[in-house]
Design a protein around this motif. Structure first.
Motif, PDB file in Angstrom:
ATOM      1  N   GLN A  91       0.824  -1.209   0.000  1.00 34.70           N
ATOM      2  CA  GLN A  91       0.000   0.000   0.000  1.00 34.70           C
ATOM      3  C   GLN A  91       0.861   1.264   0.000  1.00 34.70           C
ATOM      4  N   GLY A  92       1.916   1.251  -0.805  1.00 36.84           N
ATOM      5  CA  GLY A  92       2.775   2.412  -0.966  1.00 36.84           C
ATOM      6  C   GLY A  92       3.815   2.602   0.114  1.00 36.84           C
ATOM      7  N   VAL A  93       3.878   1.687   1.109  1.00 34.84           N
ATOM      8  CA  VAL A  93       4.838   1.782   2.207  1.00 34.84           C
ATOM      9  C   VAL A  93       5.949   0.759   1.990  1.00 34.84           C
ATOM     10  N   THR A  94       7.206   1.217   2.046  1.00 29.86           N
ATOM     11  CA  THR A  94       8.335   0.294   2.043  1.00 29.86           C
ATOM     12  C   THR A  94       8.531  -0.209   3.465  1.00 29.86           C
ATOM     13  N   VAL A  95       8.344  -1.498   3.651  1.00 29.44           N
ATOM     14  CA  VAL A  95       8.296  -2.089   4.988  1.00 29.44           C
ATOM     15  C   VAL A  95       9.717  -2.341   5.501  1.00 29.44           C
ATOM     16  N   LYS A  96      10.030  -1.796   6.660  1.00 22.27           N
ATOM     17  CA  LYS A  96      11.305  -2.093   7.296  1.00 22.27           C
ATOM     18  C   LYS A  96      11.247  -3.507   7.887  1.00 22.27           C
ATOM     19  N   PRO A  97      12.394  -4.213   7.926  1.00 22.66           N
ATOM     20  CA  PRO A  97      12.383  -5.577   8.470  1.00 22.66           C
ATOM     21  C   PRO A  97      11.782  -5.667   9.863  1.00 22.66           C
ATOM     22  N   GLY A  98      12.027  -4.667  10.712  1.00 24.98           N
ATOM     23  CA  GLY A  98      11.522  -4.715  12.079  1.00 24.98           C
ATOM     24  C   GLY A  98      10.027  -4.540  12.201  1.00 24.98           C
ATOM     25  N   LEU A  99       9.368  -4.045  11.154  1.00 23.48           N
ATOM     26  CA  LEU A  99       7.912  -3.877  11.216  1.00 23.48           C
ATOM     27  C   LEU A  99       7.195  -5.199  11.000  1.00 23.48           C
ATOM     28  N   ALA A 100       7.608  -5.955   9.976  1.00 21.76           N
ATOM     29  CA  ALA A 100       6.844  -7.163   9.633  1.00 21.76           C
ATOM     30  C   ALA A 100       7.691  -8.296   9.091  1.00 21.76           C
ATOM     31  N   LEU A 101       8.989  -8.099   8.907  1.00 18.85           N
ATOM     32  CA  LEU A 101       9.810  -9.113   8.251  1.00 18.85           C
ATOM     33  C   LEU A 101      10.774  -9.787   9.224  1.00 18.85           C
ATOM     34  N   GLY A 102      10.420  -9.815  10.489  1.00 18.85           N
ATOM     35  CA  GLY A 102      11.319 -10.331  11.518  1.00 18.85           C
ATOM     36  C   GLY A 102      11.033 -11.757  11.912  1.00 18.85           C
ATOM     37  N   GLY A 103      11.562 -12.719  11.186  1.00 13.98           N
ATOM     38  CA  GLY A 103      11.442 -14.112  11.603  1.00 13.98           C
ATOM     39  C   GLY A 103      12.301 -14.395  12.829  1.00 13.98           C
ATOM     40  N   TYR A 104      12.133 -15.573  13.400  1.00 11.51           N
ATOM     41  CA  TYR A 104      12.908 -15.931  14.594  1.00 11.51           C
ATOM     42  C   TYR A 104      12.887 -17.444  14.784  1.00 11.51           C
ATOM     43  N   ALA A 105      13.854 -17.917  15.570  1.00 11.81           N
ATOM     44  CA  ALA A 105      13.857 -19.294  16.069  1.00 11.81           C
ATOM     45  C   ALA A 105      14.053 -19.217  17.570  1.00 11.81           C
ATOM     46  N   ALA A 106      13.189 -19.892  18.332  1.00 14.09           N
ATOM     47  CA  ALA A 106      13.241 -19.852  19.791  1.00 14.09           C
ATOM     48  C   ALA A 106      13.418 -21.268  20.329  1.00 14.09           C
ATOM     49  N   PHE A 107      14.398 -21.425  21.218  1.00 12.63           N
ATOM     50  CA  PHE A 107      14.719 -22.725  21.804  1.00 12.63           C
ATOM     51  C   PHE A 107      14.451 -22.684  23.311  1.00 12.63           C
ATOM     52  N   ALA A 108      13.832 -23.733  23.843  1.00 14.03           N
ATOM     53  CA  ALA A 108      13.629 -23.866  25.288  1.00 14.03           C
ATOM     54  C   ALA A 108      14.030 -25.273  25.702  1.00 14.03           C
ATOM     55  N   ARG A 109      14.826 -25.378  26.750  1.00 14.29           N
ATOM     56  CA  ARG A 109      15.322 -26.676  27.215  1.00 14.29           C
ATOM     57  C   ARG A 109      14.452 -27.186  28.358  1.00 14.29           C
TER      58      ARG A 109
END
Length: 324
Positions: A91-109
């Motif tokens: 919608q005309g906005v260049t999306v910064k990675p921190g807005l919506a492009l932030g994938g992650y991997a979370a580990f819990a032992r």
């Protein structure tokens, strides 16, 4: 160690707890329930929290992945996987990675295994290769969805889950990441860039203090509920939180994106509150398969004055049993 499905782990964990609590019945059914001698099945199903860890405990995982993470809440090792290689517009906005492009991997032992949960950001071209790599690695694909409405290029988000030894999980995840163009992680900036928003007004509207992160103003909000998956307690840092992100657009205006974490009775209330505030609904979906209580996630999008957006989001947030 081969990866076990959540169903197998739930049954094995339940059986172990039944033995530990003195239940000798052999009537364990396929639904993971059995009769406790004293009728106290709840006692046999006490939930197991993740064990406390430090960054040093996760060094073998970081070494395999070639990426470092952060220990959150004293238990979860969260590795950011932002797609800084992509230039995505919506919608005309260049999306910064921190807005919506932030994938992650979370580990819990846990006492007997390690859990991996995460969200991978992939292009439409990468998606078939990522799906095949996940299946070959024995990592479950638990959700597939979008965070944005119209977008260029087309981007998808896929949630993942697996349980095994931590180094094995890291090796398998690395093979999956190799099918994408995800860049290696980079250290945070020495100083945070200015955020051209009325952050005090946004904080007041949401009754919380946000955090500036590479030009994005962020809120991460846990629920008050205790969440579990079979015998395992799930801490919020595994991805069971509401995220609200503001990207400045100039003149105190912002694009807002994120997702609400909700139980089933809350879903329609959140939708109604967001639409009353003229905020677009993007996606309604799950992240996991068997957590309790069952959780749903709703992604949203809008552009307007930052404080006005925060005021519109507040009624929706208040319906979701948020922690202070």
């Amino acid at each position: 160690m081969p990866f076990l499905s959540r169903r197998q782990l739930t049954v094995l964990g339940t059986a172990a707890m039944l033995v530990a609590t003195g239940c000798t019945s052999t009537g364990l059914t396929t639904t993971g329930t059995s009769a406790h001698p004293n009728g106290d099945h709840a006692a046999a199903m006490r939930q197991e929290p993740p064990v406390p860890t430090t960054a040093e405990d996760w060094k073998p995982v970081a070494d395999v992945l070639g990426r470092s993470g952060t220990v959150m809440g004293g238990t979860v090792y969260r590795v950011p996987l932002p797609r800084k290689d992509l230039t995505v517009t919506t919608q005309g906005v260049t999306v910064k990675p921190g807005l919506a492009l932030g994938g992650y991997a979370a580990f819990a032992r846990y006492r007997d295994t390690t859990m991996l949960m995460g969200d991978l950001v992939v292009t439409e071209t990468e998606l078939p290769k990522v799906t095949d790599a996940l299946q070959a690695a024995g990592i479950e694909q638990t959700a597939l969805h979008k965070h944005l409405l119209q977008q260029s290029p087309a981007v998808w988000w896929t949630h993942i889950h697996a349980m095994s030894d931590p180094v094995g999980l890291a090796r398998s995840l690395k093979t999956v990441l190799a099918t994408t163009a995800t860049l290696p992680s980079s250290p945070p900036p020495a100083t945070q860039p200015a955020v051209d928003l009325d952050t005090r007004g946004i904080d007041k509207a949401l009754d919380r203090k946000g955090t500036a992160d590479n030009g994005i103003y962020k809120f991460t909000i846990a629920r008050k509920d205790t969440i579990n998956d079979g015998p395992y307690l799930l801490p919020p840092a595994l991805g069971l939180t509401t995220g609200i992100n503001f990207q400045p657009l100039g003149d105190k205006k912002a694009a807002v994106n994120g997702d609400f974490v909700m139980t089933a009775p809350e879903v329609q209330k959140v939708i109604q509150a967001l639409r009353k505030g003229h905020i677009d609904i993007v996606e309604l979906h799950n992240h996991g398969l068997t957590e309790q209580p069952r959780l749903f996630y709703l992604h949203f999008w809008a552009t307007a004055d930052g404080v006005t957006l925060a005021q519109a989001l507040r009624p929706a947030l208040d319906t979701t049993n948020p922690a202070p």
